[in-house]
Design a protein around this motif. Structure first.
Motif, mmCIF file in Angstrom:
data_model
loop_
_atom_site.group_PDB
_atom_site.id
_atom_site.type_symbol
_atom_site.label_atom_id
_atom_site.label_comp_id
_atom_site.label_asym_id
_atom_site.label_seq_id
_atom_site.Cartn_x
_atom_site.Cartn_y
_atom_site.Cartn_z
ATOM 1 N N ASP A 42 0.827 -1.207 0.000
ATOM 2 C CA ASP A 42 0.000 0.000 0.000
ATOM 3 C C ASP A 42 0.861 1.255 0.000
ATOM 4 N N GLN A 43 1.979 1.198 0.733
ATOM 5 C CA GLN A 43 2.871 2.349 0.822
ATOM 6 C C GLN A 43 4.089 2.211 -0.075
ATOM 7 N N ALA A 44 4.318 1.007 -0.604
ATOM 8 C CA ALA A 44 5.430 0.739 -1.512
ATOM 9 C C ALA A 44 4.917 -0.200 -2.608
ATOM 10 N N LEU A 79 -0.896 1.092 -3.574
ATOM 11 C CA LEU A 79 -2.342 1.101 -3.775
ATOM 12 C C LEU A 79 -3.023 2.265 -3.058
ATOM 13 N N ASN A 80 -2.448 2.708 -1.957
ATOM 14 C CA ASN A 80 -2.951 3.882 -1.240
ATOM 15 C C ASN A 80 -4.387 3.685 -0.758
ATOM 16 N N VAL A 111 -10.342 -2.258 -1.709
ATOM 17 C CA VAL A 111 -8.976 -2.648 -2.045
ATOM 18 C C VAL A 111 -8.306 -3.342 -0.862
ATOM 19 N N ALA A 112 -8.456 -2.780 0.334
ATOM 20 C CA ALA A 112 -7.805 -3.350 1.515
ATOM 21 C C ALA A 112 -8.296 -4.761 1.806
ATOM 22 N N CYS A 163 -5.865 -8.200 1.183
ATOM 23 C CA CYS A 163 -5.553 -8.822 2.475
ATOM 24 C C CYS A 163 -4.701 -7.909 3.353
ATOM 25 N N PHE A 164 -5.166 -6.654 3.486
ATOM 26 C CA PHE A 164 -4.551 -5.728 4.430
ATOM 27 C C PHE A 164 -5.240 -5.798 5.791
ATOM 28 N N ALA A 165 -6.305 -6.576 5.871
ATOM 29 C CA ALA A 165 -7.036 -6.829 7.114
ATOM 30 C C ALA A 165 -7.920 -8.042 6.870
ATOM 31 N N ALA A 166 -8.483 -8.579 7.945
ATOM 32 C CA ALA A 166 -9.376 -9.726 7.782
ATOM 33 C C ALA A 166 -10.660 -9.316 7.079
#
Length: 642
Positions: free
Chosen positions: A68-70, A74-75, A193-194, A198-201
């Protein structure tokens, strides 16, 4: 509070976790990966001792930093909670001492940044709310915490939930992980997107007219807009009380059911939830049975498939999905709702309430702009909102007592009766159609083809579930609409379809956005501007302890604008560097974020839309360097090219 408690684990939930626990114990205990893991799988792994909640938090944050940050940048995540790891550790200790509270114990989630949270600023993606920390959690966030879930942070959104492409003056533009050149849908695009990456459950989103379902379709996840009155909206930045809802977004239907169990029910702070009493099952998990489609009757709303050539590729995917439902035993009947387009339009209340309820929230929150008019005058908003804010600001002050308002409220009842009549006449369990008729636009474009108003303008529940992909590899969702409080039926049908087809495919994240060709001075077609930004040039003039000298180069062929900004003075007092676009007022909204954490030198390159490029040449763009003391205090300089 008249709602069932979620602090006790239901029998159905225990059974699901038990099955996952057996699988978890059979695997190598030396490693655990959060990618594509469901809530039950995560819970089973924690119960088996293979992973802790704190370790889940660490893994999700590592993915956010990596992707997301690299990497593809995706931001989608606008802020992380400073207490997420501490909360997870406390829940790990509680598990050891007393056992889990329930299926969500220790499960990390992200909330759209229009849900109030006491540990992370709630900005709505707007500079007008930068740094504002509410005194109380939104109801659904509070219930999730009570159930043991861990708030990991906040997701970006189309500013103030007022659009479909997820760009904001505070958070910037979120990218679609399936095509980095395209938008993720909106307004809950960061949540979509998150969840998909899979940036969270799981994540929370809101839906006033498609804002959960459209990004769910565009990101190959499941998203539910609940019946009006099933889930409280208290603590959500309002768009309009008549159509606003908040609901779950996740990778599986089972996860949607688990989240619903924790978040539905009566809340005195949202009177609409009074109608939910007696209309909820003990747990939505009991709806999840294979074979639900075998005896189902599905109404295919042919009018919502579109007739334009641009609608064809999505329509083909959804028609194949309907064929798959028929193969699973469903009866699919083409249906029409008489005079549907007029009924939907007559029931629309998308912008009419905005200035009243949003204005109240801004005042109560202590925002930097305290009304829609103030937002427009200050420029503390995304330039993409200019049109909708102007429309809302023109609504008469006495509109909520007008005949037109009463007629639109009555039209919602008429639309609902027409839908029920069609469902009754054809003995339908659900009505199906494409969630949205077209794939997401290229960044900077407008989203077309929404079918979202049918659910939004009637208050009926609707769920979007992955239906497949276009030939170009873009996700497509199919929407199922049901009768009021028929979430168990929708979940059953969606679950059976999901389990039989497994259309979800995770995005490939080991990619980088295409490089922006930076213009060089002296190249053909390149314009140059030297800009000095000072407080005296702001509108109105202000005193700031810094100034900026900047050089801009603009390639007229590629529409790439590059800048080299040098700050002087007390640079630590600067909080961000922005490119604004004026409309008809002295101040204009943010067109592009050049830096959210400026240093003494900021270099950036952005691609302008055709309209932005035209305004650039017309002298309507300006540079601002915002003060950390207040976003209303800034150094400013106009871009004038030679």
């Amino acid at each position: 509070m008249q709602r069932r408690s979620f602090l006790q684990v239901s029998g159905a939930a225990l059974a699901a976790i038990g099955a996952m626990l057996r699988d978890a114990r059979a695997q190598d205990s030396g490693s655990f990966d959060v990618v594509e893991k469901s809530i039950s799988e995560l819970q089973a792994a924690m119960t088996a001792g293979r992973v802790t909640s704190e370790q889940l938090v660490e893994q999700y944050i590592a993915r956010i930093k990596a992707y997301d940050q690299a990497g593809p940048r995706l931001n989608s995540v606008i802020a992380l909670s400073p207490r997420a790891a501490e909360d997870a550790r406390e829940l790990d200790r509680e598990r050891q001492e007393r056992g889990p509270r329930g299926p969500l114990h220790g499960i990390p989630f992200l909330a759209k940044d229009n849900f109030d949270t006491i540990d992370v600023p709630t900005t709505g993606g707007s500079l007008a709310l930068a740094g504002i920390v509410p005194a109380r959690d939104a109801y659904q966030v509070r219930m999730l915490r009570r159930a043991g879930a861990v708030l990991l942070g906040k997701a970006n959104l189309h500013e103030l939930a007022l659009g479909l492409t997820t760009v904001s003056s505070y958070g910037g533009q979120t990218l679609n992980p399936y095509d980095l050149t395209r938008a993720p849908g909106g307004s809950s695009g960061g949540s979509g997107v998150a969840a998909s990456a899979c940036f969270a459950a799981f994540t929370l989103g809101t839906d006033t007219s498609g804002s959960i379902r459209i990004p769910s379709s565009h990101n190959s996840i499941v998203g539910l807009r609940p019946s009006l009155g099933l889930s409280s909206r208290a603590g959500i930045i309002p768009f309009g009380h008549t159509q606003d809802t908040g609901g779950p977004m996740a990778r599986t239907v089972e996860d949607i059911a688990l989240i619903l169990d924790a978040t539905v029910g009566y809340d005195a702070d949202d009177p609409s939830t009074a109608v939910s009493g007696g209309r909820m099952p003990r747990t939505y998990l009991t709806s999840l049975e294979r074979g639900a489609l075998k005896s189902a009757r599905i109404g295919v709303l042919t009018e919502f498939f579109g007739s334009a050539p641009e609608d064809a590729e999505v329509a083909a995917v959804v028609r194949r999905a309907i064929d798959e439902m028929k193969d699973l035993g469903a009866a699919a009947i083409d249906v029409e709702v008489p005079d549907l387009a007029r009924l939907v339009a007559s029931a629309n209340l998308l912008t009419q309430e905005l200035q009243f309820y949003l204005g109240e929230y801004l005042q109560r929150a202590g925002a930097w702009a305290t009304s829609v008019e103030d937002l427009l005058a200050s420029g503390l908003h995304s330039a993409s909102l200019q049109g909708i804010l102007e429309v809302a600001n023109a609504i008469p002050d006495d509109y909520l007592s007008s005949d037109d308002y009463e007629m639109r409220l009555a039209a919602r009842e008429t639309l609902g009766k027409a839908l029920i009549a069609t469902m009754d006449a054809n003995r339908l369990d659900a009505i199906v159609y494409p969630t949205i008729r077209r794939i997401a636009p290229v960044i900077g474009g407008a989203q077309a083809g929404s079918n979202a108003a049918l659910s939004a303008n009637s208050g009926f529940p609707a769920i979007s579930v992955p239906a497949g992909f276009t030939p170009g590899g873009f996700p497509v969702g199919i929407e199922l609409l049901g009768r009021p409080f028929a979430e168990p039926t929708l979940l059953a049908l969606a679950f059976d379809f999901e389990q039989a087809t497994h259309h979800r495919r995770p995005p490939k994240l080991d990619v980088t956005p295409p490089a922006v060709p930076v213009p060089r001075d002296g190249d053909p077609g390149v314009l140059r501007a030297n800009v000095t930004a000072t407080g005296e040039r702001s509108s109105p003039p202000v005193k700031v302890p810094f100034r900026a000298n900047a050089r801009f180069l603009f390639n007229q062929d590629t529409r790439v604008l590059a800048c080299d900004v040098r700050l002087s003075g007390n640079t630590s007092a600067a909080a961000g560097v922005y490119l604004h676009r004026r409309a008809s007022r002295p101040n204009g909204g943010v067109a592009h974020i050049l830096s959210r954490s400026p240093s003494a030198r900021v270099t950036s390159a952005v691609t302008l839309t055709e309209a932005e490029a035209a305004d650039l040449k017309a002298g309507k763009l300006y540079l601002s360097v915002v003060s950390a003391a207040s976003p209303r205090i800034a150094a400013r300089g106009d871009l004038v090219f030679s």
